[in-house]
Write a protein that holds these residues in place. Sequence first.
Motif, PDB file in Angstrom:
ATOM      1  N   LYS A  28       0.806  -1.220   0.000  1.00  0.00           N
ATOM      2  CA  LYS A  28       0.000   0.000   0.000  1.00  0.00           C
ATOM      3  C   LYS A  28       0.841   1.273   0.000  1.00  0.00           C
ATOM      4  CE  LYS A  28      -3.746  -2.214   2.551  1.00  0.00           C
ATOM      5  NZ  LYS A  28      -4.476  -2.252   3.827  1.00  0.00           N
ATOM      6  N   ILE A  29       2.142   1.164   0.215  1.00  0.00           N
ATOM      7  CA  ILE A  29       3.015   2.340   0.271  1.00  0.00           C
ATOM      8  C   ILE A  29       3.104   2.951  -1.124  1.00  0.00           C
ATOM      9  CG2 ILE A  29       5.376   3.134   0.683  1.00  0.00           C
ATOM     10  CD1 ILE A  29       5.615   0.870   2.766  1.00  0.00           C
ATOM     11  N   PRO A  30       2.842   4.253  -1.251  1.00  0.00           N
ATOM     12  CA  PRO A  30       2.934   4.890  -2.571  1.00  0.00           C
ATOM     13  C   PRO A  30       4.340   4.763  -3.165  1.00  0.00           C
ATOM     14  CG  PRO A  30       1.865   6.355  -0.993  1.00  0.00           C
ATOM     15  CD  PRO A  30       2.404   5.192  -0.217  1.00  0.00           C
ATOM     16  N   GLY A  31       4.409   4.403  -4.430  1.00  0.00           N
ATOM     17  CA  GLY A  31       5.688   4.298  -5.127  1.00  0.00           C
ATOM     18  C   GLY A  31       6.451   3.012  -4.889  1.00  0.00           C
ATOM     19  N   VAL A  32       5.819   2.033  -4.240  1.00  0.00           N
ATOM     20  CA  VAL A  32       6.508   0.774  -3.959  1.00  0.00           C
ATOM     21  C   VAL A  32       6.711   0.003  -5.272  1.00  0.00           C
ATOM     22  CG1 VAL A  32       4.502  -0.714  -3.508  1.00  0.00           C
ATOM     23  CG2 VAL A  32       6.624  -1.116  -2.302  1.00  0.00           C
ATOM     24  N   VAL A  33       7.828  -0.734  -5.337  1.00  0.00           N
ATOM     25  CA  VAL A  33       8.178  -1.542  -6.507  1.00  0.00           C
ATOM     26  C   VAL A  33       8.139  -3.008  -6.093  1.00  0.00           C
ATOM     27  CG1 VAL A  33      10.013  -2.079  -8.155  1.00  0.00           C
ATOM     28  CG2 VAL A  33       9.662   0.278  -7.403  1.00  0.00           C
ATOM     29  N   VAL A  34       7.612  -3.856  -6.976  1.00  0.00           N
ATOM     30  CA  VAL A  34       7.619  -5.296  -6.739  1.00  0.00           C
ATOM     31  C   VAL A  34       8.365  -5.948  -7.904  1.00  0.00           C
ATOM     32  CG1 VAL A  34       6.238  -7.382  -6.414  1.00  0.00           C
ATOM     33  CG2 VAL A  34       5.395  -5.184  -5.546  1.00  0.00           C
ATOM     34  N   ASP A  35       9.489  -6.574  -7.609  1.00  0.00           N
ATOM     35  CA  ASP A  35      10.271  -7.295  -8.617  1.00  0.00           C
ATOM     36  C   ASP A  35      10.206  -8.782  -8.307  1.00  0.00           C
ATOM     37  OD1 ASP A  35      11.248  -5.259 -10.265  1.00  0.00           O
ATOM     38  OD2 ASP A  35      12.897  -4.816  -8.903  1.00  0.00           O
ATOM     39  N   GLU A  36      10.196  -9.591  -9.359  1.00  0.00           N
ATOM     40  CA  GLU A  36      10.237 -11.038  -9.191  1.00  0.00           C
ATOM     41  C   GLU A  36      11.578 -11.556  -9.669  1.00  0.00           C
ATOM     42  OE1 GLU A  36       6.986 -12.989 -11.112  1.00  0.00           O
ATOM     43  OE2 GLU A  36       5.502 -12.064  -9.813  1.00  0.00           O
ATOM     44  N   LEU A  37      12.154 -12.456  -8.887  1.00  0.00           N
ATOM     45  CA  LEU A  37      13.426 -13.074  -9.254  1.00  0.00           C
ATOM     46  C   LEU A  37      13.221 -14.578  -9.396  1.00  0.00           C
ATOM     47  CD1 LEU A  37      15.978 -11.358  -6.828  1.00  0.00           C
ATOM     48  CD2 LEU A  37      15.477 -10.770  -9.198  1.00  0.00           C
ATOM     49  N   ALA A  38      13.442 -15.089 -10.588  1.00  0.00           N
ATOM     50  CA  ALA A  38      13.424 -16.528 -10.811  1.00  0.00           C
ATOM     51  C   ALA A  38      14.746 -17.091 -10.279  1.00  0.00           C
ATOM     52  CB  ALA A  38      13.274 -16.822 -12.294  1.00  0.00           C
ATOM     53  N   VAL A 100       9.628 -18.660  -7.119  1.00  0.00           N
ATOM     54  CA  VAL A 100       9.848 -17.250  -7.408  1.00  0.00           C
ATOM     55  C   VAL A 100       9.971 -16.474  -6.107  1.00  0.00           C
ATOM     56  CG1 VAL A 100       8.839 -15.183  -8.459  1.00  0.00           C
ATOM     57  CG2 VAL A 100       8.621 -17.385  -9.600  1.00  0.00           C
ATOM     58  N   VAL A 101      10.956 -15.597  -6.064  1.00  0.00           N
ATOM     59  CA  VAL A 101      11.143 -14.716  -4.919  1.00  0.00           C
ATOM     60  C   VAL A 101      10.698 -13.325  -5.340  1.00  0.00           C
ATOM     61  CG1 VAL A 101      12.889 -13.598  -3.473  1.00  0.00           C
ATOM     62  CG2 VAL A 101      13.004 -16.053  -3.891  1.00  0.00           C
ATOM     63  N   LYS A 102       9.874 -12.689  -4.523  1.00  0.00           N
ATOM     64  CA  LYS A 102       9.422 -11.330  -4.799  1.00  0.00           C
ATOM     65  C   LYS A 102      10.133 -10.377  -3.849  1.00  0.00           C
ATOM     66  CE  LYS A 102       4.880 -12.556  -6.498  1.00  0.00           C
ATOM     67  NZ  LYS A 102       3.435 -12.419  -6.342  1.00  0.00           N
ATOM     68  N   LEU A 103      10.574  -9.256  -4.403  1.00  0.00           N
ATOM     69  CA  LEU A 103      11.210  -8.204  -3.626  1.00  0.00           C
ATOM     70  C   LEU A 103      10.300  -6.987  -3.657  1.00  0.00           C
ATOM     71  CD1 LEU A 103      14.819  -8.482  -5.093  1.00  0.00           C
ATOM     72  CD2 LEU A 103      13.902  -9.593  -3.057  1.00  0.00           C
ATOM     73  N   ILE A 104       9.982  -6.473  -2.493  1.00  0.00           N
ATOM     74  CA  ILE A 104       9.121  -5.281  -2.373  1.00  0.00           C
ATOM     75  C   ILE A 104       9.963  -4.201  -1.725  1.00  0.00           C
ATOM     76  CG2 ILE A 104       7.002  -4.349  -1.364  1.00  0.00           C
ATOM     77  CD1 ILE A 104       6.050  -7.350  -1.176  1.00  0.00           C
ATOM     78  N   TYR A 105      10.096  -3.065  -2.402  1.00  0.00           N
ATOM     79  CA  TYR A 105      10.928  -1.973  -1.897  1.00  0.00           C
ATOM     80  C   TYR A 105      10.486  -0.668  -2.503  1.00  0.00           C
ATOM     81  CZ  TYR A 105      13.208  -2.652  -6.414  1.00  0.00           C
ATOM     82  OH  TYR A 105      13.468  -2.796  -7.753  1.00  0.00           O
ATOM     83  N   LYS A 106      11.036   0.415  -1.986  1.00  0.00           N
ATOM     84  CA  LYS A 106      10.739   1.743  -2.507  1.00  0.00           C
ATOM     85  C   LYS A 106      12.024   2.339  -3.055  1.00  0.00           C
ATOM     86  CE  LYS A 106       8.365   5.977  -1.695  1.00  0.00           C
ATOM     87  NZ  LYS A 106       7.405   6.687  -0.942  1.00  0.00           N
ATOM     88  N   ARG A 107      11.962   2.765  -4.295  1.00  0.00           N
ATOM     89  CA  ARG A 107      13.130   3.419  -4.915  1.00  0.00           C
ATOM     90  C   ARG A 107      13.303   4.801  -4.324  1.00  0.00           C
ATOM     91  NH1 ARG A 107      14.816   0.672  -9.573  1.00  0.00           N
ATOM     92  NH2 ARG A 107      13.155  -0.467 -10.582  1.00  0.00           N
ATOM     93  N   LEU A 108      14.555   5.198  -4.134  1.00  0.00           N
ATOM     94  CA  LEU A 108      14.833   6.547  -3.642  1.00  0.00           C
ATOM     95  C   LEU A 108      15.042   7.483  -4.792  1.00  0.00           C
ATOM     96  CD1 LEU A 108      17.159   5.776  -0.629  1.00  0.00           C
ATOM     97  CD2 LEU A 108      14.741   6.321  -0.642  1.00  0.00           C
TER      98      LEU A 108
END
Length: 108
Positions: A28-38, A100-108
């Motif tokens: 729910k955090i504005p601007g959050v990114v979700v990447d998937e890593l195989a 699959v591993v998902k990474l959730i983070y916010k870009r600066l």
Amino acid sequence: MEIDHVGLKHFGLDGEPLMPGRVGEFLKIPGVVVDELAPGQHIDFVTLRVRNEGRGIISFAKTQHVFLELLKLEPGEAFLLYCTCPMVDKFLVVTRDGDVVKLIYKRL
């Protein structure tokens, strides 16, 4: 879930396991990114690289250094990583969905 806390501290990281319901709060955090890593893929955060080794094993490396296996997640598990440097407010949520591993983070 297996965690190498000493290894995480080597990278200037700390963290804690997340209950499945808490992962949604980060989405729910504005601007959050979700990447998937195989399995075999990695992402480079400039000062830290994160790689999915497969079977839920997550490894970390500083730029141009060897990857160290520091986390092992079972399907559905999640772990919150945060930088222990007081000048930086960063987080990275690592979740496992099958292989699959998902990474959730916010870009600066």
